[in-house]
Design a protein around this motif. Sequence first.
Motif, PDB file in Angstrom:
ATOM      1  N   UNK A  21       0.836  -1.207   0.000  1.00 34.66           N
ATOM      2  CA  UNK A  21       0.000   0.000   0.000  1.00 34.66           C
ATOM      3  C   UNK A  21       0.865   1.250   0.000  1.00 34.66           C
ATOM      4  N   UNK A  22       0.433   2.295  -0.693  1.00 36.36           N
ATOM      5  CA  UNK A  22       1.218   3.533  -0.734  1.00 36.36           C
ATOM      6  C   UNK A  22       1.271   4.179   0.643  1.00 36.36           C
ATOM      7  N   UNK A  23       2.371   4.850   0.895  1.00 39.41           N
ATOM      8  CA  UNK A  23       2.606   5.478   2.203  1.00 39.41           C
ATOM      9  C   UNK A  23       2.412   6.977   2.092  1.00 39.41           C
ATOM     10  N   UNK A  24       1.903   7.547   3.166  1.00 33.85           N
ATOM     11  CA  UNK A  24       1.825   8.998   3.261  1.00 33.85           C
ATOM     12  C   UNK A  24       3.183   9.550   3.696  1.00 33.85           C
ATOM     13  N   UNK A  25       3.301  10.872   3.699  1.00 31.81           N
ATOM     14  CA  UNK A  25       4.560  11.476   4.115  1.00 31.81           C
ATOM     15  C   UNK A  25       4.891  11.161   5.565  1.00 31.81           C
ATOM     16  N   UNK A  26       3.852  11.186   6.415  1.00 32.22           N
ATOM     17  CA  UNK A  26       4.091  10.844   7.814  1.00 32.22           C
ATOM     18  C   UNK A  26       4.558   9.418   7.975  1.00 32.22           C
ATOM     19  N   UNK A  27       3.979   8.498   7.179  1.00 36.62           N
ATOM     20  CA  UNK A  27       4.401   7.099   7.266  1.00 36.62           C
ATOM     21  C   UNK A  27       5.827   6.930   6.750  1.00 36.62           C
ATOM     22  N   UNK A  28       6.162   7.645   5.702  1.00 33.02           N
ATOM     23  CA  UNK A  28       7.531   7.562   5.180  1.00 33.02           C
ATOM     24  C   UNK A  28       8.525   8.053   6.219  1.00 33.02           C
ATOM     25  N   UNK A  29       8.195   9.171   6.888  1.00 32.66           N
ATOM     26  CA  UNK A  29       9.095   9.690   7.932  1.00 32.66           C
ATOM     27  C   UNK A  29       9.217   8.692   9.078  1.00 32.66           C
ATOM     28  N   UNK A  30       8.088   8.090   9.489  1.00 31.55           N
ATOM     29  CA  UNK A  30       8.141   7.098  10.561  1.00 31.55           C
ATOM     30  C   UNK A  30       8.960   5.882  10.185  1.00 31.55           C
ATOM     31  N   UNK A  31       8.781   5.400   8.938  1.00 33.28           N
ATOM     32  CA  UNK A  31       9.563   4.247   8.496  1.00 33.28           C
ATOM     33  C   UNK A  31      11.048   4.577   8.438  1.00 33.28           C
ATOM     34  N   UNK A  32      11.378   5.796   8.033  1.00 28.35           N
ATOM     35  CA  UNK A  32      12.783   6.183   7.976  1.00 28.35           C
ATOM     36  C   UNK A  32      13.403   6.202   9.371  1.00 28.35           C
ATOM     37  N   UNK A  33      12.676   6.765  10.330  1.00 23.59           N
ATOM     38  CA  UNK A  33      13.183   6.790  11.708  1.00 23.59           C
ATOM     39  C   UNK A  33      13.318   5.373  12.250  1.00 23.59           C
ATOM     40  N   UNK A  34      12.309   4.524  12.000  1.00 19.23           N
ATOM     41  CA  UNK A  34      12.367   3.141  12.456  1.00 19.23           C
ATOM     42  C   UNK A  34      13.539   2.407  11.835  1.00 19.23           C
ATOM     43  N   UNK A  35      13.764   2.610  10.550  1.00 16.87           N
ATOM     44  CA  UNK A  35      14.895   1.958   9.877  1.00 16.87           C
ATOM     45  C   UNK A  35      16.222   2.366  10.516  1.00 16.87           C
ATOM     46  N   UNK A  36      16.387   3.671  10.762  1.00 16.45           N
ATOM     47  CA  UNK A  36      17.636   4.146  11.361  1.00 16.45           C
ATOM     48  C   UNK A  36      17.833   3.589  12.764  1.00 16.45           C
ATOM     49  N   UNK A  37      16.735   3.531  13.540  1.00 18.57           N
ATOM     50  CA  UNK A  37      16.860   3.025  14.911  1.00 18.57           C
ATOM     51  C   UNK A  37      17.218   1.548  14.915  1.00 18.57           C
ATOM     52  N   UNK A  38      16.491   0.745  14.141  1.00 18.34           N
ATOM     53  CA  UNK A  38      16.773  -0.696  14.119  1.00 18.34           C
ATOM     54  C   UNK A  38      18.172  -0.989  13.586  1.00 18.34           C
ATOM     55  N   UNK A  39      18.507  -0.346  12.459  1.00 17.51           N
ATOM     56  CA  UNK A  39      19.837  -0.585  11.882  1.00 17.51           C
ATOM     57  C   UNK A  39      20.930  -0.068  12.804  1.00 17.51           C
ATOM     58  N   UNK A  40      20.703   1.077  13.449  1.00 13.88           N
ATOM     59  CA  UNK A  40      21.719   1.623  14.343  1.00 13.88           C
ATOM     60  C   UNK A  40      21.958   0.745  15.548  1.00 13.88           C
ATOM     61  N   UNK A  41      20.894   0.239  16.163  1.00  8.60           N
ATOM     62  CA  UNK A  41      21.054  -0.630  17.337  1.00  8.60           C
ATOM     63  C   UNK A  41      21.804  -1.904  16.963  1.00  8.60           C
TER      64      UNK A  41
END
Length: 577
Positions: A21-41
């Motif tokens: 499903x297509x993502x909104x801008x807020x969802x894209x920002x949330x996914x980006x933050x989640x990606x950085x947190x998971x990958x960083x940890x």
Amino acid sequence: MDTAQTSRPAPPLLSRLAAASPWSRGRIAGEAVLLLVLAGIAGTMYGAESSSAASGGAVALLVALLSLVRRSLPATVLLASCVLAGSVLGCGPLLIYASWSAGSRIRRPWRAVGAYAAGLVLYVVPALLADGGEGIPGLSLLMTAVLGGGPYLALAVVPGLASRYRAQRRDLLEALRRHNAQLVREQAMVARQARLLERQRIAQDMHDSLGHQLALIAVHAGALEVDPGLGDRQREGVGILREAARSAMRELREAVGILRDDTEEPPAPAPGPEPEAAGAPHARGAAGVDALVASSRSAGAPVELRRSGERRPLAAAADHAVYRIVQEGLTNAHKHAPGAPITVELRYEPDSLVVEVANAPVPEGAPSGPPAISGGQGLAGLEERARLVGGMVHSGPSPDGGFRLAGVLPYGDGASPVGREDATSVAAERDVRGQIPAGAAGDGGADMNRSDPKEYAAIMSSKKNVALGCALVSVVLVAGVGALLVWGVNKAIDEVEKGVIPAYVYEDARIGDAEAELRKQFPEGDSLLTDGVEKQGPPLPQDAVCEHYVDDEADIVYRFCFRDGKLVAKESYPHEI
């Protein structure tokens, strides 16, 4: 070259990724933050453990990729996350989020059970293969597998069950909303059908009863008009009576047509010559007020018509309401105050048209006829008519003892802020759940047409099974976790008891004592508590078998060394934890 003919279909993997499903801008920002947190940890913790920045970066890249595709490939990402979480430090958060996505997106229950069972195996296998396949030192392979299952329940099973319950609850609410909308539409259809049948019955009764009586009045008035025994004035009065009967018959036909056609107002007249010039009936709007006043004057009533302000057009319904207000006001004045002066006033205000019909008190000595017959419904009908077009009607006695009827009608399209309360809107207002959006109950709600009682029953049945399954799994989880906790506490107590002795055992031991007698005072079995403590103290004696224990109160290690069945050395030194 035609690119449409040379284009190749996308690979299955890319097609599945693009189907997300297509993502909104807020969802894209949330996914980006989640990606950085998971990958960083994951990258930071594994890089620190392995002392290799390259290894940490590779793990971070892999975790970021799995985080991106976890929504489109839920089962695959769940299994890969189980392998990483079981073998790589810092991948536990990835397993939590992967399980959350898989719980709501793996629809078939048995497929979900298989995925989580395979994930448990993949999560435990790295711990079983540690140290060359021996598992955790001091524990059997079975105990290693059991201890590894506890974190898997917390990291994978619990988030998956919570996500699945949330998704099932959302589907159930959506099915209830569609089912409720269908019930509202059916209720509106039933109400409309009942209203049409009632209107047809009323129209038939009006046509059969009133039409017959008015026709008789018109026939008798026509016959009386040509009677040679009448004078000119009497003949003029009879002509007015006959014309009134004909006008009443025309209005009756209009009312019957409105009832049968299920409309609110008569259709607008077709363009043509002026009604008076063509001999057609009077206009039913503000333009017909002059004809109403003229008819009342011809009947002998003193009526004065006043107009003020700049004339402005009205909506069809509001224009018709003007005519009805003046007509009702004149009729009431003729019935209840015969002979009293009447004033009809049309005031074009900046925002609305004010229609007023007022009559003075009945003059003294005026002839009084029989009591007026009134149904009491005329004023109520006017109030409803004015409300539907966004206006209002007021009636009551005037200060001089007469009576006043006034209406305020808006210009423009006459849209009411309340709106027309047809069966659909009334049914929608009764929807106490408040989950039907505007227009969902109308005929245009295409998505609502998919509502099916069988679908509702199937979803309810599946939700019941899921609820029972979740309850059963919860009971098993609680019982299993409780059993694991009890077992773990007992195991920890056993491990401590195997490696601990009181201080008096060491103090009472003497060089040369028999090994068999001393071992009776020692606990049986090996303990993780004393693993590696032999390296903390002095060098071990040559050709001696040594046993190490920890003091039960202080951090002290006791060493007993035996050779040829005799105690040959004993030592104590601090226990470095």
